[in-house]
Design a protein around this motif. Structure first.
Motif, PDB file in Angstrom:
ATOM      1  N   LYS A 118       0.832  -1.208   0.000  1.00 42.27           N
ATOM      2  CA  LYS A 118       0.000   0.000   0.000  1.00 42.27           C
ATOM      3  C   LYS A 118       0.866   1.257   0.000  1.00 42.27           C
ATOM      4  O   LYS A 118       0.557   2.234  -0.695  1.00 42.27           O
ATOM      5  CB  LYS A 118      -0.921  -0.008   1.218  1.00 42.27           C
ATOM      6  CG  LYS A 118      -1.988  -1.089   1.188  1.00 42.27           C
ATOM      7  CD  LYS A 118      -2.863  -1.027   2.421  1.00 42.27           C
ATOM      8  CE  LYS A 118      -3.938  -2.100   2.386  1.00 42.27           C
ATOM      9  NZ  LYS A 118      -4.796  -2.061   3.599  1.00 42.27           N
ATOM     10  N   CYS A 121       2.156   1.903  -3.388  1.00 45.53           N
ATOM     11  CA  CYS A 121       1.137   2.496  -4.259  1.00 45.53           C
ATOM     12  C   CYS A 121       1.046   4.005  -4.045  1.00 45.53           C
ATOM     13  O   CYS A 121       0.985   4.776  -5.012  1.00 45.53           O
ATOM     14  CB  CYS A 121      -0.215   1.840  -3.988  1.00 45.53           C
ATOM     15  SG  CYS A 121      -0.336   0.122  -4.512  1.00 45.53           S
ATOM     16  N   TYR A 197      -2.423  -2.016  -6.753  1.00 43.04           N
ATOM     17  CA  TYR A 197      -3.854  -1.808  -6.538  1.00 43.04           C
ATOM     18  C   TYR A 197      -4.609  -3.124  -6.683  1.00 43.04           C
ATOM     19  O   TYR A 197      -5.543  -3.410  -5.917  1.00 43.04           O
ATOM     20  CB  TYR A 197      -4.373  -0.781  -7.535  1.00 43.04           C
ATOM     21  CG  TYR A 197      -5.851  -0.498  -7.417  1.00 43.04           C
ATOM     22  CD1 TYR A 197      -6.354   0.228  -6.329  1.00 43.04           C
ATOM     23  CD2 TYR A 197      -6.750  -0.947  -8.383  1.00 43.04           C
ATOM     24  CE1 TYR A 197      -7.706   0.490  -6.218  1.00 43.04           C
ATOM     25  CE2 TYR A 197      -8.106  -0.696  -8.271  1.00 43.04           C
ATOM     26  CZ  TYR A 197      -8.578   0.020  -7.185  1.00 43.04           C
ATOM     27  OH  TYR A 197      -9.921   0.272  -7.070  1.00 43.04           O
ATOM     28  N   VAL A 200      -4.045  -5.092  -3.496  1.00 48.18           N
ATOM     29  CA  VAL A 200      -4.824  -4.558  -2.368  1.00 48.18           C
ATOM     30  C   VAL A 200      -6.286  -4.965  -2.496  1.00 48.18           C
ATOM     31  O   VAL A 200      -6.927  -5.348  -1.513  1.00 48.18           O
ATOM     32  CB  VAL A 200      -4.681  -3.028  -2.301  1.00 48.18           C
ATOM     33  CG1 VAL A 200      -5.646  -2.445  -1.275  1.00 48.18           C
ATOM     34  CG2 VAL A 200      -3.248  -2.655  -1.939  1.00 48.18           C
ATOM     35  N   ASN A 204      -8.467  -7.272   0.138  1.00 46.12           N
ATOM     36  CA  ASN A 204      -9.739  -6.911   0.753  1.00 46.12           C
ATOM     37  C   ASN A 204     -10.788  -7.981   0.500  1.00 46.12           C
ATOM     38  O   ASN A 204     -11.582  -8.317   1.371  1.00 46.12           O
ATOM     39  CB  ASN A 204     -10.216  -5.569   0.208  1.00 46.12           C
ATOM     40  CG  ASN A 204      -9.338  -4.421   0.642  1.00 46.12           C
ATOM     41  OD1 ASN A 204      -8.692  -4.506   1.662  1.00 46.12           O
ATOM     42  ND2 ASN A 204      -9.317  -3.361  -0.145  1.00 46.12           N
TER      43      ASN A 204
END
Length: 210
Positions: A118, A121, A197, A200, A204
């Protein structure tokens, strides 16, 4: 003792058993309900590693060192009449940002940490914006005259180097090389951001399913 209930719904019989906390089977179910932390973490960054972050990070580190080195050289040589890239400091702050981004990308190859992905990113979003600004600065420098050689007045005397066309050619060539570097750095940052991305989002989704 475990309590069992039987429910019939639409031709399907559902048997529910409630296991007390003191039952040995409860500990077995709790221990087997989730994956080990390293395995989950490795799954989270597996998609990101398809982008070869170590290679992308090496490119950023290499170009960052070039930016900083040329920034020092040009600052010393143009201390009297700095050009637009030198005056804006773009060679320094972009070079340092590339060094940070490259170091994080290389480190993400070694560690199974979704938080590091993250951070990569976020930093690469900054790299994307910075490379666009830097490309604009270098392009503007190409279209302008050498600092100190502008004709603001009719009778203003120009320095001797203003009449040397090779100086402008060399300056334009150097700025053109930096524009190409900015394009390369932009592409690397976009690739890292796209894969990061995606990782990530996958992370999730995995957490929601578990």
């Amino acid at each position: 003792m475990a309590a069992t209930t039987v429910t019939d719904s639409g031709g399907v019989r559902i048997i529910t058993e409630v296991i007390p906390a003191t039952d040995p089977r409860a500990a077995q179910l709790a221990s087997g309900s989730g994956l080990p932390a390293p395995a989950v973490s490795s799954f989270q960054v597996r998609g990101f590693r398809r982008a070869q972050p170590k290679t992308l990070g090496t490119i950023h580190i290499f170009t960052g060192i070039i930016h900083v080195c040329f920034g020092i050289i040009l600052t010393v040589s143009e201390h009297g009449t700095p050009s637009l890239p030198v005056a804006s400091g773009v060679l320094f702050w972009l070079g340092l940002l590339l060094l940070v981004s490259g170091s994080l990308l290389v480190e993400s190859e070694k560690r199974d940490n979704i938080l590091l992905v993250k951070i990569c990113c976020v930093v690469n979003v900054g790299v994307i914006l910075s490379t666009l600004v830097a490309a604009l600065v270098h392009t503007t420098a190409i279209t302008h005259n050498i600092p100190g050689c502008e004709s603001n007045t009719l009778h203003q005397l120009k320095a001797e180097w203003c009449f040397n066309v090779e100086n402008k050619i060399l300056s334009n060539g150097l700025d053109s090389v930096f524009v190409i570097f900015c394009l390369l750095e932009f592409c690397v940052a976009v690739a890292a951001l796209a894969f990061g991305y995606d990782a990530v989002k996958q992370h999730n989704y995995t957490r929601m399913v578990l």
